[in-house]
Design an enzyme around this catalytic site. Structure first.
Site: not given
Ligand code: GLA
Length: 429
Positions: A58-59, A94, A150, A155-156, A193, A205
């Site tokens: 939804t974001d 890293s 992953g 994690s990113s 990103e 995220d």
């Molecule tokens: C990944 C993306 C988020 C979001 C989700 C799904 O985590 O990084 O921005 O779109 O998928 O809700």
């Protein structure tokens, strides 16, 4: 409930992903920094991974989502090496990729398409902050992390946000002190990103890792970036949130994620809306009927099939409604009743949005069969993690049942953790 301190032998029981405490994370990052640079860091900063309770995909549609931060964090030990952009060199290493050695670049030479792999997420943040006019200079940094990589647990974003608060602290940007500044840091991480790492993700995220508070879920309104902190402490209800990392690899993930986003944008454009958020759930079916196949304007395969496009839109609109419903229950102190909303979200992601997979469906079904009150995939999908709302006393039993279901199908053993709403990115040492 027990939380083993080392990953258990698969033959003995489910494997748990242990979260480092702050001092262990700081010590590990500091030791790696000393080994790499033969010097002391100026400090250690850290940022959490996240798990989303509801509001998936939804974001990037201007919708609502409801993540919490994990106890699992990425740690960055760093020192400033110059104060000005013109001579700024970024040196990164890293602990997870020690064999890859040191990655170095002049900050003025970082731009879209110039950095690949994990350094893109870190150097991209310095690039984005500089582009936004913040006075960042050169930096030496070493990263270490206990956020599973992953696994759909960000994690990113944890890496980006740890670097963001490190740069904020090293160069006295003053952004970490309040939510307005943290929103600017999140914007820089999102740009890193999208533009440097080249992943068209939506921003949930990074907002969670920088803006969500301990003991609270973050109700994020992606239309205007506003937030509300919703108290979230399942333990008081005798409940726990079990996270199942299916460890399923899905190589099509990037292309599929971008395809969903393209379809949503195409549908909104056809409907002459800014975002799908504007669709009133009460008139959803009538709105969907207005969509037509879009075979001229786009190469996107999904939009050429109008039924597929309608299913994608239906997911987004119903999922936003589910966020409101779930938040209503939390506001009313009825966390125990959210299970059916999690189940409905999973069905929508599986059937309408088509981002689930065999392992995620199996994790959800096995958890429910073992007594979970509700379960669903979480994050982007195509592999990654699922969440299950379980009685606290049943955490081990549900994890064992999920592990047994994977073993029975000959799948890679999943890994488990228990999520409790944790603190945002900050200086650790
Ligand atoms: C990944 C993306 C988020 C979001 C989700 C799904 O985590 O990084 O921005 O779109 O998928 O809700």
């Amino acid at each position: 409930m027990s939380a083993p301190t080392t990953p258990a032998d698969d033959a003995v029981g489910p494997a748990w992903v242990r979260a480092w405490d702050a001092s262990e994370g700081a010590e590990r990052a500091t030791a790696a920094f000393r080994a790499r640079f033969d010097a002391e860091p100026d400090g250690v900063w850290s940022a959490p991974g996240r798990v989303n309770l509801i509001g998936e995909h939804t974001d990037y549609n201007g919708g609502l989502c409801l993540p919490i931060n994990l106890l699992h964090r990425t740690y960055v030990a760093a020192r400033a090496t110059s104060e000005t952009l013109s001579d700024a060199v970024v040196n990164l290493a890293s602990a997870q990729e020690a064999a890859a050695g040191l990655w170095s670049a002049r900050l003025t030479e970082v731009s879209p398409g110039t950095v690949s792999g994990w350094p893109a997420y870190a150097a991209g943040v310095a690039w984005a902050l500089a582009r936004a006019g913040h006075a960042v200079g050169g930096v030496d940094a070493v990263v270490d992390s206990c956020v599973p990589y992953g696994s759909g647990l960000s994690s990113s974003a944890a890496l980006e946000c740890a670097v963001a608060v490190a740069l904020d602290g090293l160069f006295d940007l003053g952004l970490g002190a309040d939510d307005a500044g943290r929103t600017q840091l999140a914007d820089a991480c999102i740009r890193a990103e999208n533009e440097i790492a080249g992943a068209a993700t939506g921003g949930m995220d990074q907002s969670s890792s920088l803006r969500a508070q301990a003991g609270h879920a973050l109700l994020l309104d992606c239309l205007d970036g506003s937030v509300r902190h919703i108290p979230f402490d399942l333990a008081t209800d005798g409940l726990a949130l079990l996270v199942v990392d299916t460890r399923a690899e899905h190589q099509l993930a990037d292309g599929q994620y971008a395809a969903r986003r393209t379809t949503c944008d195409a549908a909104a454009a056809q409907l002459e809306l800014g975002t799908l958020r504007e669709i009133d759930p009460g008139t959803l079916e009538a709105t969907l009927a207005r969509l037509a196949p879009d075979d001229a304007g786009t190469q996107d395969i999904e939009t050429q099939d109008v039924e597929t496009m309608r299913r994608r839109v239906r997911h987004v609109v119903t999922e936003i409604a589910r966020v409101r419903e779930l938040v209503g229950l939390l506001d009313a102190g009825r966390a125990r009743e959210i299970g059916p909303i999690l189940d409905a979200s999973h069905a929508s992601l599986r059937d309408d949005y088509e981002v689930s997979c065999l392992e995620l469906d199996l994790a959800v079904e096995a958890a429910r069969a073992a007594g979970a009150l509700g379960a669903r995939m979480t994050g982007g999908g195509f592999g990654g993690s699922a969440i299950a709302l379980v009685e606290r006393a049943r955490v081990d039993a549900v994890a064992a049942a999920v592990a047994a279901a994977f073993a029975a199908q000959g799948l890679t053993p999943p890994a488990f953790l228990v999520a409790a709403a944790s603190a945002p990115a900050a200086r650790t040492a």
